[in-house]
Scaffold this active site. Structure first.
Site, short mmCIF file in Angstrom:
data_model
loop_
_atom_site.label_atom_id
_atom_site.label_comp_id
_atom_site.label_asym_id
_atom_site.label_seq_id
_atom_site.Cartn_x
_atom_site.Cartn_y
_atom_site.Cartn_z
N SER A 83 42.12 55.23 36.43
CA SER A 83 41.20 54.14 36.14
C SER A 83 40.49 54.38 34.82
O SER A 83 40.24 55.53 34.44
CB SER A 83 40.17 54.08 37.28
OG SER A 83 39.10 53.26 36.90
N TYR A 106 33.59 58.72 42.70
CA TYR A 106 34.88 58.01 42.66
C TYR A 106 35.63 58.34 41.37
O TYR A 106 36.80 58.75 41.39
CB TYR A 106 34.67 56.49 42.77
CG TYR A 106 35.89 55.70 42.38
CD1 TYR A 106 37.04 55.74 43.16
CD2 TYR A 106 35.91 54.94 41.19
CE1 TYR A 106 38.19 55.03 42.78
CE2 TYR A 106 37.05 54.24 40.81
CZ TYR A 106 38.17 54.29 41.60
OH TYR A 106 39.30 53.61 41.21
N LYS A 118 39.31 60.60 40.36
CA LYS A 118 40.42 60.19 39.48
C LYS A 118 40.63 61.23 38.38
O LYS A 118 41.75 61.59 38.05
CB LYS A 118 40.13 58.82 38.86
CG LYS A 118 40.08 57.68 39.86
CD LYS A 118 41.42 57.41 40.49
CE LYS A 118 41.40 56.31 41.52
NZ LYS A 118 42.61 56.25 42.34
P1 NAD Z 1 43.15 48.62 47.85
O1 NAD Z 1 42.02 49.20 48.64
O2 NAD Z 1 43.46 47.19 48.00
O3 NAD Z 1 44.48 49.47 48.12
C1 NAD Z 1 44.46 50.83 48.46
C2 NAD Z 1 45.34 51.00 49.69
O4 NAD Z 1 45.38 52.38 50.06
C3 NAD Z 1 44.83 50.23 50.91
O5 NAD Z 1 45.90 49.51 51.48
C4 NAD Z 1 44.32 51.32 51.86
O6 NAD Z 1 44.47 50.94 53.21
C5 NAD Z 1 45.23 52.48 51.48
N1 NAD Z 1 44.69 53.82 51.74
C6 NAD Z 1 43.49 54.32 51.37
N2 NAD Z 1 43.37 55.60 51.80
C7 NAD Z 1 44.52 55.91 52.44
C8 NAD Z 1 45.00 57.08 53.11
N3 NAD Z 1 44.26 58.18 53.22
N4 NAD Z 1 46.23 57.05 53.67
C9 NAD Z 1 47.01 55.94 53.57
N5 NAD Z 1 46.60 54.81 52.97
C10 NAD Z 1 45.37 54.79 52.40
O7 NAD Z 1 42.86 48.99 46.32
P2 NAD Z 1 43.57 48.48 45.00
O8 NAD Z 1 42.60 47.64 44.25
O9 NAD Z 1 44.92 47.96 45.29
O10 NAD Z 1 43.67 49.87 44.21
C11 NAD Z 1 44.81 50.69 44.27
C12 NAD Z 1 44.53 51.97 43.50
O11 NAD Z 1 44.17 51.65 42.16
C13 NAD Z 1 43.39 52.80 44.06
O12 NAD Z 1 43.72 54.17 43.97
C14 NAD Z 1 42.24 52.49 43.13
O13 NAD Z 1 41.32 53.57 43.03
C15 NAD Z 1 42.97 52.28 41.81
N6 NAD Z 1 42.22 51.41 40.89
C16 NAD Z 1 41.81 50.18 41.32
C17 NAD Z 1 41.06 49.38 40.47
C18 NAD Z 1 40.56 48.03 40.94
O14 NAD Z 1 39.59 47.54 40.37
N7 NAD Z 1 41.16 47.40 41.95
C19 NAD Z 1 40.77 49.81 39.17
C20 NAD Z 1 41.23 51.07 38.76
C21 NAD Z 1 41.96 51.86 39.64
#
Ligand code: NAD
Ligand code: UDP
Length: 354
Positions: A124, A148, A152
């Site tokens: 991120s 958080y 990362k």
């Molecule tokens: P999201 O919460 O929609 O998706 C994450 C998924 O991981 C979910 O389906 C959740 O159920 C699953 N999950 C979490 N912990 C788990 C575990 N221990 N075992 C199995 N499954 C697990 O989030 P997103 O927005 O799709 O983000 C995906 C990734 O991208 C994340 O790592 C997030 O930190 C990163 N990210 C997101 C953003 C944003 O703004 N959406 C920005 C930068 C980075």
């Protein structure tokens, strides 16, 4: 390729799984549904006309995870699974370190056990912290400012050290800017639980009438209109970045880092205006105090991804908002309340019509 996608039922994961299926890859998803619903994958399967295999497993369950890798023998992994709420990470830091860092360690062990050493990781722009040197470039020093962000940062460092220790690893750290938008079908999109922390889903819920008004966090930043500026990127562009990174990793070992952003910033008021215009709805707002930890402005230099991956964001703000609005209108309460964790694989098969 056979690609195992952790967190594949989530927001960015589901859009990426769809593109992987459309490109002809075999896909296995591992998700614990802590922040998602298997309904997203049912819809992905129906859009793709073919199915991803879905496993209801927690990355913290090392035994189950190892078994899945032994069963599926993937060629590569895209690792989305993680918790992502900054505020919650401040009040429950251990939950974040355990889930994100320990979950990743378990994943790496399970990968090594089957000789799978190609990994794309969801990092991120938050790893840049409060850096003021804009645009943000991959070499900008990392300086995360909350638990958080530090999960990362620690994972990025761990992956770099791993790749340095063993040349068989090919790893991509993808630093996302602000993912928004939804699939153009309006069938999949972001489904935040409770009150959305992020601007765009909050604005969408105001436009649909679920919330009264947008609270604009700060109107006195040194930006053109005084409100915070961010680099919003369409989730479809982001998903395409993962496929480009996978392709690159097939030919290059080592750890690589790429910013995935558009290179252009939009202010909070510009986002609100775009939503009002596209939806034809009123989007009332009120300027309130700044949110602690927020920077005035941040946007990417995404040249490295363009030069090395041949990738660049194609969608502008208007398109992001149009797609987000289509998803919000068609699914005012998201995917609905489905608690699939604890379903057996057989029950999931029935649920997903496989
Ligand atoms: P999201 O919460 O929609 O998706 C994450 C998924 O991981 C979910 O389906 C959740 O159920 C699953 N999950 C979490 N912990 C788990 C575990 N221990 N075992 C199995 N499954 C697990 O989030 P997103 O927005 O799709 O983000 C995906 C990734 O991208 C994340 O790592 C997030 O930190 C990163 N990210 C997101 C953003 C944003 O703004 N959406 C920005 C930068 C980075
Ligand atoms: N923001 C806002 N009201 C909200 C949520 C966010 O004014 O309800 C602002 C926030 O201060 C920032 C921008 O919108 O300037 C994007 O915030 P978001 O939480 O979506 O992303 P991040 O802070 O992670 O960049």
């Amino acid at each position: 390729m056979h690609v195992l996608v952790t967190g594949g039922a989530g927001y960015i994961g589901s859009h990426t799984v769809l593109q992987l299926l459309e490109e002809g890859h075999e896909v296995s998803i591992v998700d614990n549904f802590s922040n998602s619903s298997p309904e997203s994958i049912r819809r992905v399967n129906s859009l793709a006309g073919r199915s991803a295999h879905l496993r209801s497993v927690d990355l913290l369950n090392q035994q189950e995870l190892t078994k899945i890798f032994a069963d599926t023998q993937p060629d590569a992994v895209i690792h989305f699974a993680g918790l992502k709420a900054v505020g919650e990470s401040v009040s429950e830091p251990l939950k974040y370190y355990r889930n994100n860092v320990t979950g990743t360690l378990n994943l790496l062990d399970a990968m090594e056990a089957v000789d799978c050493r190609t990994l794309v990781f969801s990092s991120s722009a938050t790893v840049y912290g409060e850096s003021t040197a804009l645009p943000l470039i991959e070499s900008t020093p990392r300086n995360a400012t909350n638990p958080y962000g530090r999960t990362k940062l620690h994972i990025e460092e761990m992956l770099e050290e791993l790749a340095a220790s063993d040349p068989r690893w090919s790893i991509a750290n993808l630093r996302y800017f602000n993912p928004v938008g939804a699939h153009t079908s309006g069938l999949i999109g972001e489904d935040p639980q409770g009150t959305p922390n992020n601007l765009m889903p909050y604005v969408a819920q105001v436009a649909i009438g679920r919330r009264e008004k947008v609270h604009v966090f700060g109107g006195d930043y040194p930006t053109a209109d005084g409100t915070g500026v961010r680099d919003y990127i369409h989730v479809l562009d982001l998903a395409a970045g993962h496929l480009a990174a996978l392709k690159y990793l097939r030919e290059s070992a080592g750890a690589h880092t790429w910013n995935l952003g558009t290179g252009t910033g939009s202010s909070v008021l510009e986002v609100i205006e775009a939503f009002a215009r596209v939806s034809g709805k009123e989007v009332p707002y009120k300027i309130v105090e700044r949110r602690s930890g927020d920077v005035a402005e941040n946007y990417a230099n995404a040249e490295k991804a363009r030069l090395e991956l041949g990738w660049k964001a194609e969608h502008g703000l208007e398109q992001m908002v149009e797609d987000m609005w289509r998803w919000q209108k068609g699914n005012p309460t998201g995917f609905g309340p489905i608690d699939a964790f604890g379903m057996t694989d057989e029950e999931l098969d029935i649920f997903l019509n496989r």
